[in-house]
Design a protein around this motif. Structure first.
Motif, PDB file in Angstrom:
ATOM      1  N   PRO A   1       0.821  -1.174   0.086  1.00 25.04           N
ATOM      2  CA  PRO A   1       0.380  -0.340   0.024  1.00 25.04           C
ATOM      3  C   PRO A   1       0.759   1.205  -0.146  1.00 25.04           C
ATOM      4  CG  PRO A   1       0.565  -0.508   2.365  1.00 25.04           C
ATOM      5  CD  PRO A   1       0.996  -2.178   1.337  1.00 25.04           C
ATOM      6  N   TYR A   2      -0.093   2.678  -0.604  1.00 30.16           N
ATOM      7  CA  TYR A   2       0.683   3.731   0.276  1.00 30.16           C
ATOM      8  C   TYR A   2       0.840   3.899   1.307  1.00 30.16           C
ATOM      9  CZ  TYR A   2       2.633   3.200  -5.399  1.00 30.16           C
ATOM     10  OH  TYR A   2       2.609   3.684  -6.018  1.00 30.16           O
ATOM     11  N   LEU A   3       1.609   5.086   2.024  1.00 37.95           N
ATOM     12  CA  LEU A   3       0.989   5.664   2.973  1.00 37.95           C
ATOM     13  C   LEU A   3       0.199   7.215   2.718  1.00 37.95           C
ATOM     14  CD1 LEU A   3       1.080   5.399   5.878  1.00 37.95           C
ATOM     15  CD2 LEU A   3       3.019   6.228   5.870  1.00 37.95           C
ATOM     16  N   PHE A   4      -0.580   8.236   3.707  1.00 38.15           N
ATOM     17  CA  PHE A   4      -0.773   9.080   3.644  1.00 38.15           C
ATOM     18  C   PHE A   4      -0.720   9.904   4.972  1.00 38.15           C
ATOM     19  CE2 PHE A   4      -3.510  10.226  -0.967  1.00 38.15           C
ATOM     20  CZ  PHE A   4      -2.243   8.917  -1.575  1.00 38.15           C
ATOM     21  N   VAL A   5      -0.113  10.835   4.414  1.00 38.39           N
ATOM     22  CA  VAL A   5       0.141  11.008   6.056  1.00 38.39           C
ATOM     23  C   VAL A   5      -0.493  12.818   6.021  1.00 38.39           C
ATOM     24  CG1 VAL A   5       1.535  12.803   7.779  1.00 38.39           C
ATOM     25  CG2 VAL A   5       2.330  10.265   6.386  1.00 38.39           C
ATOM     26  N   LYS A   6      -1.627  12.759   7.502  1.00 42.05           N
ATOM     27  CA  LYS A   6      -2.033  14.069   6.734  1.00 42.05           C
ATOM     28  C   LYS A   6      -1.970  14.776   8.151  1.00 42.05           C
ATOM     29  CE  LYS A   6      -5.423  13.403   3.140  1.00 42.05           C
ATOM     30  NZ  LYS A   6      -6.768  13.370   2.733  1.00 42.05           N
TER      31      LYS A   6
ATOM     32  N   GLY B   1      -7.228   1.339  -8.549  1.00 46.61           N
ATOM     33  CA  GLY B   1      -7.087   0.241  -8.179  1.00 46.61           C
ATOM     34  C   GLY B   1      -5.327   0.719  -6.953  1.00 46.61           C
ATOM     35  N   GLN B   2      -4.665   1.410  -6.286  1.00 51.30           N
ATOM     36  CA  GLN B   2      -4.570   1.354  -4.866  1.00 51.30           C
ATOM     37  C   GLN B   2      -4.665   1.113  -4.039  1.00 51.30           C
ATOM     38  OE1 GLN B   2      -0.828   0.884  -6.139  1.00 51.30           O
ATOM     39  NE2 GLN B   2      -1.663   1.801  -8.862  1.00 51.30           N
ATOM     40  N   VAL B   3      -4.300   0.501  -2.759  1.00 52.88           N
ATOM     41  CA  VAL B   3      -4.661   0.759  -1.309  1.00 52.88           C
ATOM     42  C   VAL B   3      -3.864   2.206  -0.464  1.00 52.88           C
ATOM     43  CG1 VAL B   3      -4.648  -0.481   0.662  1.00 52.88           C
ATOM     44  CG2 VAL B   3      -5.335  -1.783  -1.749  1.00 52.88           C
ATOM     45  N   VAL B   4      -4.362   1.909   0.480  1.00 54.26           N
ATOM     46  CA  VAL B   4      -3.697   3.590   1.148  1.00 54.26           C
ATOM     47  C   VAL B   4      -4.463   3.442   2.807  1.00 54.26           C
ATOM     48  CG1 VAL B   4      -4.268   6.322   1.569  1.00 54.26           C
ATOM     49  CG2 VAL B   4      -4.269   5.361  -0.886  1.00 54.26           C
ATOM     50  N   ASP B   5      -2.895   3.742   3.200  1.00 52.07           N
ATOM     51  CA  ASP B   5      -2.662   3.376   4.461  1.00 52.07           C
ATOM     52  C   ASP B   5      -2.957   5.546   5.125  1.00 52.07           C
ATOM     53  OD1 ASP B   5      -3.042   0.686   4.657  1.00 52.07           O
ATOM     54  OD2 ASP B   5      -1.126   0.428   5.350  1.00 52.07           O
ATOM     55  N   TRP B   6      -3.412   5.447   6.130  1.00 53.34           N
ATOM     56  CA  TRP B   6      -3.658   6.383   7.259  1.00 53.34           C
ATOM     57  C   TRP B   6      -2.321   6.224   8.480  1.00 53.34           C
ATOM     58  CZ3 TRP B   6      -5.892   9.927   2.894  1.00 53.34           C
ATOM     59  CH2 TRP B   6      -6.629   8.940   2.418  1.00 53.34           C
ATOM     60  N   CYS B   7      -1.761   7.861   7.877  1.00 50.65           N
ATOM     61  CA  CYS B   7      -1.438   8.504   9.546  1.00 50.65           C
ATOM     62  C   CYS B   7      -2.025   9.694   9.408  1.00 50.65           C
ATOM     63  CB  CYS B   7       0.017   8.322   8.910  1.00 50.65           C
ATOM     64  SG  CYS B   7       1.167   8.396  10.739  1.00 50.65           S
ATOM     65  N   TYR B   8      -1.989   9.668  11.102  1.00 47.27           N
ATOM     66  CA  TYR B   8      -2.987  11.175  10.861  1.00 47.27           C
ATOM     67  C   TYR B   8      -1.755  11.957  12.785  1.00 47.27           C
ATOM     68  CZ  TYR B   8      -6.437  10.378   8.639  1.00 47.27           C
ATOM     69  OH  TYR B   8      -8.053  10.470   7.710  1.00 47.27           O
ATOM     70  N   PRO B   9      -0.073  11.812  12.336  1.00 46.54           N
ATOM     71  CA  PRO B   9       0.376  12.808  13.471  1.00 46.54           C
ATOM     72  C   PRO B   9       0.522  13.418  14.441  1.00 46.54           C
ATOM     73  CG  PRO B   9       1.171  13.118  11.943  1.00 46.54           C
ATOM     74  CD  PRO B   9      -0.048  13.126  10.922  1.00 46.54           C
ATOM     75  N   VAL B  10      -0.288  14.472  13.972  1.00 48.20           N
ATOM     76  CA  VAL B  10      -1.464  15.471  14.966  1.00 48.20           C
ATOM     77  C   VAL B  10      -2.359  14.286  15.845  1.00 48.20           C
ATOM     78  CG1 VAL B  10      -2.656  17.452  14.941  1.00 48.20           C
ATOM     79  CG2 VAL B  10      -1.031  17.340  12.875  1.00 48.20           C
TER      80      VAL B  10
ATOM     81  N   ASP C   1      -1.554  12.038  17.474  1.00 44.00           N
ATOM     82  CA  ASP C   1      -0.394  10.797  18.324  1.00 44.00           C
ATOM     83  C   ASP C   1      -0.235   9.718  17.854  1.00 44.00           C
ATOM     84  OD1 ASP C   1       0.010  13.267  20.053  1.00 44.00           O
ATOM     85  OD2 ASP C   1      -1.728  12.283  21.314  1.00 44.00           O
ATOM     86  N   ASP C   2      -1.151   9.484  16.136  1.00 41.49           N
ATOM     87  CA  ASP C   2      -1.085   8.489  15.608  1.00 41.49           C
ATOM     88  C   ASP C   2       1.028   8.062  14.862  1.00 41.49           C
ATOM     89  OD1 ASP C   2      -3.604   8.229  14.778  1.00 41.49           O
ATOM     90  OD2 ASP C   2      -3.268   8.470  12.713  1.00 41.49           O
ATOM     91  N   PRO C   3       1.171   7.115  15.852  1.00 42.31           N
ATOM     92  CA  PRO C   3       2.934   6.715  15.610  1.00 42.31           C
ATOM     93  C   PRO C   3       3.268   6.416  13.930  1.00 42.31           C
ATOM     94  CG  PRO C   3       1.489   4.944  16.133  1.00 42.31           C
ATOM     95  CD  PRO C   3       0.281   5.750  15.985  1.00 42.31           C
ATOM     96  N   PHE C   4       3.790   6.634  13.861  1.00 43.58           N
ATOM     97  CA  PHE C   4       4.365   6.503  12.203  1.00 43.58           C
ATOM     98  C   PHE C   4       5.252   4.783  12.237  1.00 43.58           C
ATOM     99  CE2 PHE C   4       5.382  11.010  12.707  1.00 43.58           C
ATOM    100  CZ  PHE C   4       4.779  12.029  11.168  1.00 43.58           C
ATOM    101  N   PRO C   5       4.634   4.494  10.834  1.00 38.97           N
ATOM    102  CA  PRO C   5       4.981   2.913  10.787  1.00 38.97           C
ATOM    103  C   PRO C   5       6.481   3.196   9.682  1.00 38.97           C
ATOM    104  CG  PRO C   5       4.019   3.643   9.297  1.00 38.97           C
ATOM    105  CD  PRO C   5       2.915   5.067  10.285  1.00 38.97           C
ATOM    106  N   ASP C   6       7.032   1.653  10.103  1.00 36.23           N
ATOM    107  CA  ASP C   6       7.871   1.716   9.027  1.00 36.23           C
ATOM    108  C   ASP C   6       7.627   1.914   7.962  1.00 36.23           C
ATOM    109  OD1 ASP C   6      10.256   0.533   7.815  1.00 36.23           O
ATOM    110  OD2 ASP C   6      10.616  -0.595   9.190  1.00 36.23           O
ATOM    111  N   PRO C   7       8.853   3.049   6.842  1.00 34.69           N
ATOM    112  CA  PRO C   7       8.057   3.473   6.041  1.00 34.69           C
ATOM    113  C   PRO C   7       8.729   2.283   5.290  1.00 34.69           C
ATOM    114  CG  PRO C   7      10.246   4.323   6.016  1.00 34.69           C
ATOM    115  CD  PRO C   7       9.838   3.519   7.175  1.00 34.69           C
ATOM    116  N   ARG C   8       9.259   0.964   4.851  1.00 36.25           N
ATOM    117  CA  ARG C   8       9.972   0.243   4.155  1.00 36.25           C
ATOM    118  C   ARG C   8       9.068  -0.604   4.188  1.00 36.25           C
ATOM    119  NH1 ARG C   8      14.993  -2.853   7.608  1.00 36.25           N
ATOM    120  NH2 ARG C   8      12.999  -1.242   9.091  1.00 36.25           N
ATOM    121  N   GLY C   9       7.582  -0.618   4.710  1.00 40.49           N
ATOM    122  CA  GLY C   9       6.519  -1.333   4.279  1.00 40.49           C
ATOM    123  C   GLY C   9       5.433  -1.129   3.174  1.00 40.49           C
ATOM    124  N   TYR C  10       6.186   0.250   2.267  1.00 42.86           N
ATOM    125  CA  TYR C  10       4.944   0.967   1.771  1.00 42.86           C
ATOM    126  C   TYR C  10       5.972   1.434   0.284  1.00 42.86           C
ATOM    127  CZ  TYR C  10       1.645   1.924   5.710  1.00 42.86           C
ATOM    128  OH  TYR C  10       1.374   1.479   6.773  1.00 42.86           O
TER     129      TYR C  10
END
Length: 235
Positions: free
Chosen positions: A8-13, A31-40, A42-51
């Motif tokens: 998947p791709y990671l979108f940081v908003k 047809g691309q899968v997106v995961d989401w991260c909202y650091p504001v 307090d979402d933790p940042f995942p390992d970017p190597r999985g994206y």
């Protein structure tokens, strides 16, 4: 860690509930899968190597807010990790400014306190027609800009902020402007702005922005399709 072709791709908003933007819709339509991260939030940042790639969007804060917000510090480290592991990266507005800082450039207000808010023209750079072939009128919403980071090249420019887009390589780039903002997103942003800063714009200014959003919708959508196909290598 090896990235899968189906990763998947990671979108940081930096705020939630506006996932009707052009980039999100492009991913869905293609047809691309997106995961989401909202650091504001307090979402933790995942390992970017999985994206397959990471996209960092804009926000109300500054890339210089390290001493005031822990998430800004964490995001700078996260972007460093993306570069370290050769993860494709695209930064928009604040995302481009954070990338610029990671690459060693300064982020600061315009020397004449110029702010760009609303639809402004972005111009091509000679020799960089694979990114932008002709002027594009697109949404801007920023009071800071960035120096051109070392070892990068400018790929789009503008009247007041000359560094409108830059590229480190064919998979890492930053854009000062907001190509993701379609009329639906602008409506959400304007409503939030109306509640938080009702005095910032007049009704006429808000209406003009929305009119411009509709006027330039097709041209920005067409251009972004080309950029996304190139960045994701699906074209």
């Amino acid at each position: 860690m090896t990235r899968s072709a189906a990763a998947p791709y990671l979108f940081v908003k930096h705020s939630a509930n506006w996932n009707v933007d052009r980039c999100t819709r492009w991913m869905s339509d293609n047809g691309q899968v997106v995961d989401w991260c909202y650091p504001v939030n307090d979402d933790p940042f995942p390992d970017p190597r999985g994206y397959a790639g990471v996209m960092v969007f804009g926000g109300a804060n500054s890339a210089n807010d390290c001493s005031d917000f822990d998430w800004v510090r964490r995001e700078l480290v996260f972007v460093e990790q993306c570069l370290k592991h050769d993860v494709p990266f695209l930064g928009i507005c604040l995302g481009a400014q954070i990338l610029a800082r990671v690459l060693g450039a300064r982020v600061r207000p315009h020397e004449n306190a110029v702010q760009e808010v609303g639809f402004h023209r972005v111009d091509p750079v000679p020799g960089e027609s694979d990114f932008l072939q002709s002027p594009l009128t697109v949404m801007q919403w920023h009071s800071e800009g960035f120096e051109l980071p070392p070892d990068t090249r400018r790929i789009a420019t503008g009247e007041h902020f000359p560094n409108q887009a830059y590229r480190l390589n064919d998979r890492v780039m930053g854009m000062q402007f907001h190509p993701e903002v379609n009329p639906e997103v602008l409506s959400i942003w304007q409503e939030r702005n109306r509640l938080k800063k009702p005095e910032q714009f007049t009704d006429e200014e808000r209406a003009r922005m929305m009119s411009d959003a509709h006027l330039h919708d097709a041209s920005v959508t067409l251009w972004l399709d080309s950029v996304m196909r190139d960045w994701t290598r699906t074209g």
